[in-house]
Design an enzyme around this catalytic site. Sequence first.
Site, PDB file in Angstrom:
ATOM      1  N   HIS A 152       0.871  -1.294  -0.017  1.00 48.26           N
ATOM      2  CA  HIS A 152      -0.101  -0.039   0.171  1.00 48.26           C
ATOM      3  C   HIS A 152       0.896   1.315   0.071  1.00 48.26           C
ATOM      4  O   HIS A 152       0.547   2.374   0.598  1.00 48.26           O
ATOM      5  CB  HIS A 152      -0.928   0.112   1.163  1.00 48.26           C
ATOM      6  CG  HIS A 152      -2.035  -0.972   1.076  1.00 48.26           C
ATOM      7  ND1 HIS A 152      -2.588  -1.435  -0.054  1.00 48.26           N
ATOM      8  CD2 HIS A 152      -2.653  -1.709   2.031  1.00 48.26           C
ATOM      9  CE1 HIS A 152      -3.504  -2.244   0.182  1.00 48.26           C
ATOM     10  NE2 HIS A 152      -3.754  -2.544   1.276  1.00 48.26           N
ATOM     11  N   HIS A 212      -9.735   2.135   0.465  1.00 49.44           N
ATOM     12  CA  HIS A 212      -9.658   1.056   1.495  1.00 49.44           C
ATOM     13  C   HIS A 212     -10.791   1.098   2.598  1.00 49.44           C
ATOM     14  O   HIS A 212     -10.274   0.867   3.907  1.00 49.44           O
ATOM     15  CB  HIS A 212      -8.284   0.976   2.013  1.00 49.44           C
ATOM     16  CG  HIS A 212      -7.706  -0.303   2.532  1.00 49.44           C
ATOM     17  ND1 HIS A 212      -8.239  -0.911   3.529  1.00 49.44           N
ATOM     18  CD2 HIS A 212      -6.783  -1.390   1.835  1.00 49.44           C
ATOM     19  CE1 HIS A 212      -7.491  -2.250   3.636  1.00 49.44           C
ATOM     20  NE2 HIS A 212      -6.418  -2.182   2.677  1.00 49.44           N
ATOM     21  N   GLU A 231     -11.397  -3.681  -3.032  1.00 48.34           N
ATOM     22  CA  GLU A 231     -10.485  -2.802  -3.221  1.00 48.34           C
ATOM     23  C   GLU A 231     -10.637  -2.852  -4.935  1.00 48.34           C
ATOM     24  O   GLU A 231      -9.522  -3.720  -5.297  1.00 48.34           O
ATOM     25  CB  GLU A 231      -9.224  -2.863  -2.656  1.00 48.34           C
ATOM     26  CG  GLU A 231      -9.249  -2.852  -1.108  1.00 48.34           C
ATOM     27  CD  GLU A 231      -8.050  -3.643  -0.402  1.00 48.34           C
ATOM     28  OE1 GLU A 231      -6.940  -3.053  -0.739  1.00 48.34           O
ATOM     29  OE2 GLU A 231      -8.128  -4.360   0.251  1.00 48.34           O
TER      30      GLU A 231
END
Length: 334
Positions: free
Chosen positions: A100, A171, A296
């Site tokens: 991420h 997210h 996602e």
Amino acid sequence: MSDPVPVGTMPDGSPILEVRLEGEGLAVAVLSLGAALRRLDFQGRPMVLGRDDAHDYVAKTPHFGAIVGRFANRIAGGRFTLDGTAYELPRNEGGRTHLHGGTRGFSRRNWTFAEVGARAVTLTYRAADGEEGYPGALTATCTYAITGPGTLRTTLTATTDAATLVNLTNHSYFNLLLPPDGGPAPTIDDHVIEIPAESYLPVDDAQIPTGAVAPVAGTRFDLRAPTRIGTQDFDHAFVLGRETVSEPRPVARVTAAGSDVALTVLATAPAVQFYDGTQLPKANLGFAARTALCLEPEAYPDAPNHPDFPSAVLRPGETYRQIIAYRFAKETAR
């Protein structure tokens, strides 16, 4: 609509601001920190996990509601090569993988409210060349807009001054059974999910794609028909195609036993990561395993290290664009 209101401070002393939007059955709170959806209520009921203390979003939360990037999901070994140059990124997941966008990524940076309207807000963030190891100065924008009954549309764009990787997503952690009074969250085991994907990406023990694109038929990853989530431990990318499409199409649908709300996720991305929240206890925020799920929409994980995967490279003069819409609707309780 509200004007930006201070709700906390960053470690450098800059204010964390919040804007609230309401309409079409939705109540939304957006933080400058991570451009995060701190609150997403439908007809007075919470639909996502959030924290009352904005400071929790600086370091503690596992990207609750935030925009993650510069590259969402994982990059094997924190390494990739672009145009003949090798790049090293922080290995912020167990010292093995880059997750991420790195140690802070985009989700723990303070974005700027650029526009605030009655039912829409736009935030911007400029990542410096070399930030988290990525090449190129990147300008990212995130627009949240209430566009219809129960519908929140997220538009993500980015431009760069040098070739780089871009893969942005939201997210949020969803649970259709969250108590309105803020009591303990039940698990999502009795939620029912449907993902219209004929293929998925198998992963190794570090959750890195093996490179195969495998059919879901005959496996537990066949979610083309409504399927009870249970305790099967999902954290996998489901393949929707090879191209980013121009307008969002349905990529997942979620219902829950005991709830009269259905969530449809629509997106333009070529894949969607389905994560069942198994690791939530690691955040030490009092949430049990599988008390929320993430959907996602994104590029294929570890795309730069798999030549056969669709490219996640953005070059000067191009504009990255991804749209995600969350659509809530009432239906007969299951």
